[in-house]
Design a protein around this motif. Sequence first.
Motif, mmCIF file in Angstrom:
data_model
loop_
_atom_site.group_PDB
_atom_site.id
_atom_site.type_symbol
_atom_site.label_atom_id
_atom_site.label_comp_id
_atom_site.label_asym_id
_atom_site.label_seq_id
_atom_site.Cartn_x
_atom_site.Cartn_y
_atom_site.Cartn_z
ATOM 1 N N PHE A 318 0.769 -1.189 0.011
ATOM 2 C CA PHE A 318 0.095 0.043 -0.133
ATOM 3 C C PHE A 318 0.805 1.298 -0.034
ATOM 4 O O PHE A 318 0.595 2.363 -0.811
ATOM 5 C CB PHE A 318 -0.961 0.254 1.169
ATOM 6 N N VAL A 319 1.810 1.409 0.842
ATOM 7 C CA VAL A 319 2.567 2.680 0.845
ATOM 8 C C VAL A 319 4.220 2.348 0.394
ATOM 9 O O VAL A 319 5.132 3.145 0.455
ATOM 10 C CB VAL A 319 2.790 2.894 2.579
ATOM 11 N N ASN A 320 4.293 0.962 -0.227
ATOM 12 C CA ASN A 320 5.510 0.601 -1.110
ATOM 13 C C ASN A 320 6.727 0.909 -0.058
ATOM 14 O O ASN A 320 7.783 1.631 -0.524
ATOM 15 C CB ASN A 320 5.354 1.435 -2.375
ATOM 16 N N ALA A 321 7.064 0.272 1.080
ATOM 17 C CA ALA A 321 8.044 0.439 1.759
ATOM 18 C C ALA A 321 8.458 -1.132 2.400
ATOM 19 O O ALA A 321 7.538 -1.796 2.546
ATOM 20 C CB ALA A 321 7.967 1.413 2.887
ATOM 21 N N ILE A 322 9.638 -1.308 2.665
ATOM 22 C CA ILE A 322 10.255 -2.358 3.401
ATOM 23 C C ILE A 322 10.994 -1.879 4.688
ATOM 24 O O ILE A 322 11.864 -0.905 4.263
ATOM 25 C CB ILE A 322 11.095 -3.440 2.403
ATOM 26 N N GLN A 323 10.779 -2.454 5.712
ATOM 27 C CA GLN A 323 11.154 -2.060 7.105
ATOM 28 C C GLN A 323 11.761 -3.139 7.826
ATOM 29 O O GLN A 323 11.200 -4.354 7.492
ATOM 30 C CB GLN A 323 10.362 -1.174 7.864
ATOM 31 N N TRP A 324 12.459 -2.978 8.722
ATOM 32 C CA TRP A 324 12.649 -4.158 9.835
ATOM 33 C C TRP A 324 12.811 -3.603 11.085
ATOM 34 O O TRP A 324 13.120 -2.305 11.345
ATOM 35 C CB TRP A 324 14.009 -4.812 9.187
ATOM 36 N N PHE A 325 12.594 -4.406 11.968
ATOM 37 C CA PHE A 325 12.587 -4.116 13.272
ATOM 38 C C PHE A 325 13.403 -4.936 14.296
ATOM 39 O O PHE A 325 13.503 -6.314 14.227
ATOM 40 C CB PHE A 325 11.209 -4.145 14.126
ATOM 41 N N ARG A 326 14.375 -4.495 15.091
ATOM 42 C CA ARG A 326 15.402 -5.276 15.700
ATOM 43 C C ARG A 326 15.075 -5.875 17.011
ATOM 44 O O ARG A 326 14.191 -5.231 17.828
ATOM 45 C CB ARG A 326 16.696 -4.192 16.039
ATOM 46 N N ASN A 327 15.370 -7.051 17.055
ATOM 47 C CA ASN A 327 15.117 -7.773 18.288
ATOM 48 C C ASN A 327 16.281 -7.735 19.131
ATOM 49 O O ASN A 327 17.252 -7.839 19.223
ATOM 50 C CB ASN A 327 15.047 -9.441 17.792
ATOM 51 N N LEU A 328 15.911 -7.046 20.503
ATOM 52 C CA LEU A 328 16.913 -6.620 21.262
ATOM 53 C C LEU A 328 17.109 -7.639 22.269
ATOM 54 O O LEU A 328 18.145 -7.586 23.136
ATOM 55 C CB LEU A 328 16.148 -5.514 22.078
ATOM 56 N N GLY A 329 16.459 -8.953 22.177
ATOM 57 C CA GLY A 329 16.775 -10.036 23.076
ATOM 58 C C GLY A 329 15.602 -10.423 23.609
ATOM 59 O O GLY A 329 14.695 -9.757 24.131
ATOM 60 N N GLY A 331 12.744 -11.633 22.425
ATOM 61 C CA GLY A 331 11.301 -11.112 21.884
ATOM 62 C C GLY A 331 11.130 -9.703 22.172
ATOM 63 O O GLY A 331 10.012 -9.202 21.828
ATOM 64 N N SER A 332 12.122 -8.747 22.711
ATOM 65 C CA SER A 332 11.997 -7.497 22.959
ATOM 66 C C SER A 332 12.468 -6.852 21.694
ATOM 67 O O SER A 332 13.329 -6.744 21.260
ATOM 68 C CB SER A 332 12.743 -6.862 24.201
ATOM 69 N N ILE A 333 11.228 -6.200 20.933
ATOM 70 C CA ILE A 333 11.475 -5.582 19.669
ATOM 71 C C ILE A 333 11.483 -4.051 19.826
ATOM 72 O O ILE A 333 10.666 -3.449 20.348
ATOM 73 C CB ILE A 333 10.329 -5.996 18.768
ATOM 74 N N ASP A 334 12.488 -3.416 19.274
ATOM 75 C CA ASP A 334 12.555 -1.982 19.057
ATOM 76 C C ASP A 334 11.525 -1.555 18.270
ATOM 77 O O ASP A 334 11.347 -1.894 17.076
ATOM 78 C CB ASP A 334 13.877 -1.599 18.636
ATOM 79 N N PRO A 335 10.607 -0.806 18.666
ATOM 80 C CA PRO A 335 9.213 -0.498 17.857
ATOM 81 C C PRO A 335 9.737 0.576 16.715
ATOM 82 O O PRO A 335 8.957 0.802 15.781
ATOM 83 C CB PRO A 335 8.296 0.201 18.733
ATOM 84 N N ALA A 336 10.909 1.075 16.677
ATOM 85 C CA ALA A 336 11.365 2.263 15.909
ATOM 86 C C ALA A 336 11.802 1.458 14.374
ATOM 87 O O ALA A 336 12.553 0.414 14.398
ATOM 88 C CB ALA A 336 12.565 2.852 16.413
ATOM 89 N N PRO A 337 11.134 1.654 13.254
ATOM 90 C CA PRO A 337 11.440 0.910 11.975
ATOM 91 C C PRO A 337 12.684 1.368 11.599
ATOM 92 O O PRO A 337 13.035 2.535 11.629
ATOM 93 C CB PRO A 337 10.187 1.437 10.950
ATOM 94 N N ARG A 338 13.572 0.649 10.851
ATOM 95 C CA ARG A 338 14.761 0.800 10.118
ATOM 96 C C ARG A 338 14.605 0.462 8.641
ATOM 97 O O ARG A 338 13.957 -0.449 8.441
ATOM 98 C CB ARG A 338 15.806 -0.405 10.621
ATOM 99 N N PRO A 339 14.647 1.310 7.706
ATOM 100 C CA PRO A 339 14.173 1.394 6.432
ATOM 101 C C PRO A 339 15.273 0.526 5.794
ATOM 102 O O PRO A 339 16.449 0.328 5.690
ATOM 103 C CB PRO A 339 14.252 2.709 6.023
ATOM 104 N N ILE A 340 14.512 -0.566 4.669
ATOM 105 C CA ILE A 340 15.279 -1.126 3.569
ATOM 106 C C ILE A 340 15.005 -0.546 2.478
ATOM 107 O O ILE A 340 15.880 -0.101 1.652
ATOM 108 C CB ILE A 340 14.720 -2.704 3.816
ATOM 109 N N ALA A 341 13.803 -0.353 1.885
ATOM 110 C CA ALA A 341 13.423 0.498 0.889
ATOM 111 C C ALA A 341 12.300 1.227 1.128
ATOM 112 O O ALA A 341 11.387 0.947 1.843
ATOM 113 C CB ALA A 341 12.992 -0.654 -0.181
ATOM 114 N N HIS A 342 12.536 2.514 0.689
ATOM 115 C CA HIS A 342 11.479 3.681 0.973
ATOM 116 C C HIS A 342 10.380 3.740 -0.146
ATOM 117 O O HIS A 342 10.396 3.141 -1.114
ATOM 118 C CB HIS A 342 12.373 5.201 0.999
ATOM 119 N N ALA A 343 9.265 4.486 0.038
ATOM 120 C CA ALA A 343 8.168 4.719 -0.807
ATOM 121 C C ALA A 343 9.068 5.224 -2.010
ATOM 122 O O ALA A 343 9.620 6.196 -1.850
ATOM 123 C CB ALA A 343 7.039 5.820 -0.321
#
Length: 436
Positions: A318-329, A331-343
């Motif tokens: 829908f918004v044409n983006a790929i993101q990833w979210f880091r597992n801090l350990g 199962g605690s996931i950093d909610p801030a997205p890290r971009p792979i491909a932008h809109a």
Amino acid sequence: MEVWLARRRLSLLVLWVHVCWAVSPWPGLVADENGTLHIQTPVAGAKVYFNGVDLLAKLARLESQLAYLNRTSATPAAPWSMPTAHVLNLGSIGPPKTFEVADLDGDNYPDIITADATSTIFWQRNLHNLTFAEPQYIDISTPGTVVKLVIADVNLDTNLDVFTVDSVGNVLLYVNLGLGSFGSRVPVSDSTGITEAAATDLNNDGLLDLVYASAVHSIIGWRRNSNGVSFAEDDYSIDSGALSVSSLALVDLDADGHIDIVSGNFQINGLRWSRNLDGNGSFAQAVSLTTNASAPTLVAIGDLDGDGWVDVLSASGFVNAIQWFRNLGHGSIDPAPRPIAHAGAAPQLTSLVVADLDSDGDLDVLSTLPNAETVAWYVNDGAGNFNTMRPLTTTLLDARNCRVSDLDLDQRPDVIASGSNPGELYWFHNTGWSST
């Protein structure tokens, strides 16, 4: 210098593993007459964790990095050029709706399984010489158009069976009788609205159960495998509040040895985690991992930064983006997205695959971009940064799906993709691709 550092890290990790094993009261840990430590377990594919880190995966990654550095330092890579697209003739009249790659006849070579727009399912045997045989039909008239294929050994006879999910929500099972000969369809579920499915053992009985998701009913559930070829009629709930669930991934997110469920929920920009409590089919109430996932329609998993914890990827058509979210350990996931491909850089993407395409020890990302007629490879620099996109093709009409598999068993992952051309798949032979 990089080669020396990689060797140093590998040596230290090997020493760390040996020390951890030596001081831990590990069941099945024995030493032979030469002083070599062995872990004895009847479980195939067993893992070794230390503080939640998969040590064997960490070792394999460092070994791949060292091999890559040795290879590229000895022979500088040539500038990137798009590989040749080989055409696989499906012998069908409709365009492929979906496909998977798996060894159906037990010869260790991956075969191609396809469902096309004419409600037909068939497979083509890998002939071991970079060619494929004529189609062998599994079903020539499915109740609805197949939108999902799941390949799994449901009855534990070492033959891979085929699940299908169709456009009206039916889940059917086709049992592999051996050498790629299939029996008649077996109904597994007729719950209208099922759009996603996967197979794994959720209740620790050794049999693969069916996990499913319904965007219509906003639920994720599972159905128990009774005896290998039939499934219980009762459904067990995993997440009854999975609003607009679009995709799911099976992953041990907290490294406790139990398979959890991560799902994407596109209307709320959310990723949710259903934690497997005991390995016997009981799940905790689903929790939100993030609401910053930009309308996810696809979810994938993989350790993108090499810290030993499995991270979560999301992609949106829908918004044409790929993101990833880091597992801090754990199962605690950093909610801030890290971009792979932008809109704009990922126009109307339709698939999301994680694989190490250049064999450098880092997981890369692959996607299809229909509007750009492109199969795109996003190169991981080793720390989870994706600053380079390598197109495998820019002329695949309505590029829809892609998969990764080593078709010729040369230890290099090849790429298979589909578009809207009737009766054709395309595959790209990895001859030693480099990210440079």
